[in-house]
Write a protein that holds these residues in place. Structure first.
Motif, PDB file in Angstrom:
ATOM      1  N   ASP A 184       0.849  -1.191   0.000  1.00  0.00           N
ATOM      2  CA  ASP A 184       0.000   0.000   0.000  1.00  0.00           C
ATOM      3  C   ASP A 184       0.886   1.244   0.000  1.00  0.00           C
ATOM      4  OD1 ASP A 184       0.891   0.126   2.670  1.00  0.00           O
ATOM      5  OD2 ASP A 184      -0.860  -0.995   3.368  1.00  0.00           O
ATOM      6  N   SER A 207       2.715  -1.618  -5.673  1.00  0.00           N
ATOM      7  CA  SER A 207       2.056  -1.048  -4.501  1.00  0.00           C
ATOM      8  C   SER A 207       1.167   0.127  -4.899  1.00  0.00           C
ATOM      9  CB  SER A 207       3.097  -0.580  -3.482  1.00  0.00           C
ATOM     10  OG  SER A 207       3.930  -1.656  -3.104  1.00  0.00           O
ATOM     11  N   VAL A 208       0.034   0.238  -4.237  1.00  0.00           N
ATOM     12  CA  VAL A 208      -0.944   1.287  -4.538  1.00  0.00           C
ATOM     13  C   VAL A 208      -1.396   1.928  -3.238  1.00  0.00           C
ATOM     14  CG1 VAL A 208      -3.193   1.812  -5.553  1.00  0.00           C
ATOM     15  CG2 VAL A 208      -1.750   0.040  -6.580  1.00  0.00           C
ATOM     16  N   ALA A 216      -4.505   0.806  -0.885  1.00  0.00           N
ATOM     17  CA  ALA A 216      -4.877  -0.586  -1.173  1.00  0.00           C
ATOM     18  C   ALA A 216      -5.176  -1.350   0.115  1.00  0.00           C
ATOM     19  CB  ALA A 216      -3.772  -1.282  -1.952  1.00  0.00           C
ATOM     20  N   THR A 217      -6.235  -2.120   0.076  1.00  0.00           N
ATOM     21  CA  THR A 217      -6.591  -3.034   1.161  1.00  0.00           C
ATOM     22  C   THR A 217      -6.209  -4.450   0.742  1.00  0.00           C
ATOM     23  OG1 THR A 217      -8.796  -3.376   0.242  1.00  0.00           O
ATOM     24  CG2 THR A 217      -8.531  -1.576   1.842  1.00  0.00           C
ATOM     25  N   ALA A 254      -8.362  -5.399  -2.280  1.00  0.00           N
ATOM     26  CA  ALA A 254      -7.848  -4.829  -3.528  1.00  0.00           C
ATOM     27  C   ALA A 254      -6.564  -5.535  -3.938  1.00  0.00           C
ATOM     28  CB  ALA A 254      -7.590  -3.332  -3.356  1.00  0.00           C
ATOM     29  N   GLY A 255      -5.786  -5.948  -2.946  1.00  0.00           N
ATOM     30  CA  GLY A 255      -4.531  -6.634  -3.236  1.00  0.00           C
ATOM     31  C   GLY A 255      -4.713  -7.938  -3.975  1.00  0.00           C
ATOM     32  N   ILE A 277      -4.791  -7.015  -7.559  1.00  0.00           N
ATOM     33  CA  ILE A 277      -3.446  -6.562  -7.929  1.00  0.00           C
ATOM     34  C   ILE A 277      -2.504  -7.750  -8.062  1.00  0.00           C
ATOM     35  CG2 ILE A 277      -1.445  -5.235  -7.151  1.00  0.00           C
ATOM     36  CD1 ILE A 277      -3.438  -3.347  -5.731  1.00  0.00           C
ATOM     37  N   LEU A 300       0.625  -5.717   3.128  1.00  0.00           N
ATOM     38  CA  LEU A 300      -0.760  -5.241   3.115  1.00  0.00           C
ATOM     39  C   LEU A 300      -1.427  -5.512   4.462  1.00  0.00           C
ATOM     40  CD1 LEU A 300      -2.054  -6.327  -0.435  1.00  0.00           C
ATOM     41  CD2 LEU A 300      -1.778  -3.977   0.391  1.00  0.00           C
ATOM     42  N   ASN A 313      -4.335  -0.675   5.850  1.00  0.00           N
ATOM     43  CA  ASN A 313      -5.559   0.083   5.575  1.00  0.00           C
ATOM     44  C   ASN A 313      -6.797  -0.636   6.095  1.00  0.00           C
ATOM     45  OD1 ASN A 313      -4.557   2.465   4.230  1.00  0.00           O
ATOM     46  ND2 ASN A 313      -4.015   1.150   2.504  1.00  0.00           N
TER      47      ASN A 313
END
Length: 239
Positions: free
Chosen positions: A64, A99-100, A103-104, A107-108, A111, A128, A131
């Motif tokens: 994240d 990585s974003v 990101a949770t 969401a990972g 990804i 991760l 968040n």
């Protein structure tokens, strides 16, 4: 007279057809030669491609904002510093940062799916959960998603390096303690190398942390890398 003319005309037509057939055959052979030549050049070019591009291994970082150089230039983040350290120490690894910020673990999953398909990494560094924790999601839910992320990566043949996160104590010990413990539990379950806490010796130090108290400043990024490097170095020595 008429018969002789027809016979002569027929011979001319046959000769013309033979001439056309010969030209077509010549043209076909020429095209085939060009195709073979082009193919040979292509094969030669592939054989002469730099060895680094063919043999370089890949490290994929799925995280994240803590790994996405939040409010910093990409070159200041710990992932870029890792890239430079690998280069300086002659490790033949390409580092891909997927990585974003924000990101949770949910969401990972998407990804991870896309990144594994696109890059086929040798090592996946998984950071991760922070968040999710800040949103107060159940620890069991976070653990389940992290478990799935680990399984996705290992099923692709990648070695996973799990990176632990701690969240601010204001959420209460009854939540923060099992949240932090889940990383060790998952590392034990899958026998994974674990970075216990990414922000060790950084979190809680105002000179190293941004005003939000969550993200490291540029000055803290080298220390973050120091937390990661000993664990990753052991993995690199075995690969």
């Amino acid at each position: 007279m008429h018969y002789s003319y027809l016979k002569s005309n027929t011979l001319k037509q046959n000769m013309h057809r033979q001439n056309i057939a010969a030209r077509l055959l010549h043209l076909s052979l020429l095209v085939l030669t060009l195709v073979c030549f082009t193919f040979s050049i292509s094969v030669y070019s592939q054989q002469q491609a730099p060895l680094d591009a063919q043999t370089q291994k890949k490290i994929l970082v799925v995280g994240d904002s803590l790994s996405a150089a939040y409010k910093l230039s990409a070159q200041q983040g710990w992932v870029h510093l890792l890239r430079e350290k690998l280069k300086d120490n002659n490790y033949p690894y390409q580092v891909i940062n997927a990585s974003v910020s924000g990101a949770t673990t949910a969401a990972g999953i998407q990804i991870m799916k896309q990144s594994l398909a696109s890059h086929n990494p040798d090592i996946v560094m998984l950071e991760l959960g922070g968040n999710d924790g800040l949103q107060g999601k159940p620890v069991s839910y976070i653990t389940k998603n992290l478990d799935r992320l680990i399984t996705m990566a290992t099923s692709s043949g990648a070695q996973v390096v799990l990176i632990g996160i701690q969240i601010p104590p204001n959420l209460g010990r009854r939540y923060t303690q099992p949240f932090f413990q889940q990383y060790q539990t998952l590392a034990d379950k899958y026998k994974l190398p674990l970075v216990p806490f990414l922000l060790d010796k950084v979190a809680g130090y105002p000179t190293l942390m941004q005003e939000d108290g969550i993200h490291p400043r540029a000055e803290g990024q080298p220390i973050v890398l120091e937390n990661v490097w000993p664990v990753l170095a052991k993995v690199l020595s075995k690969s």
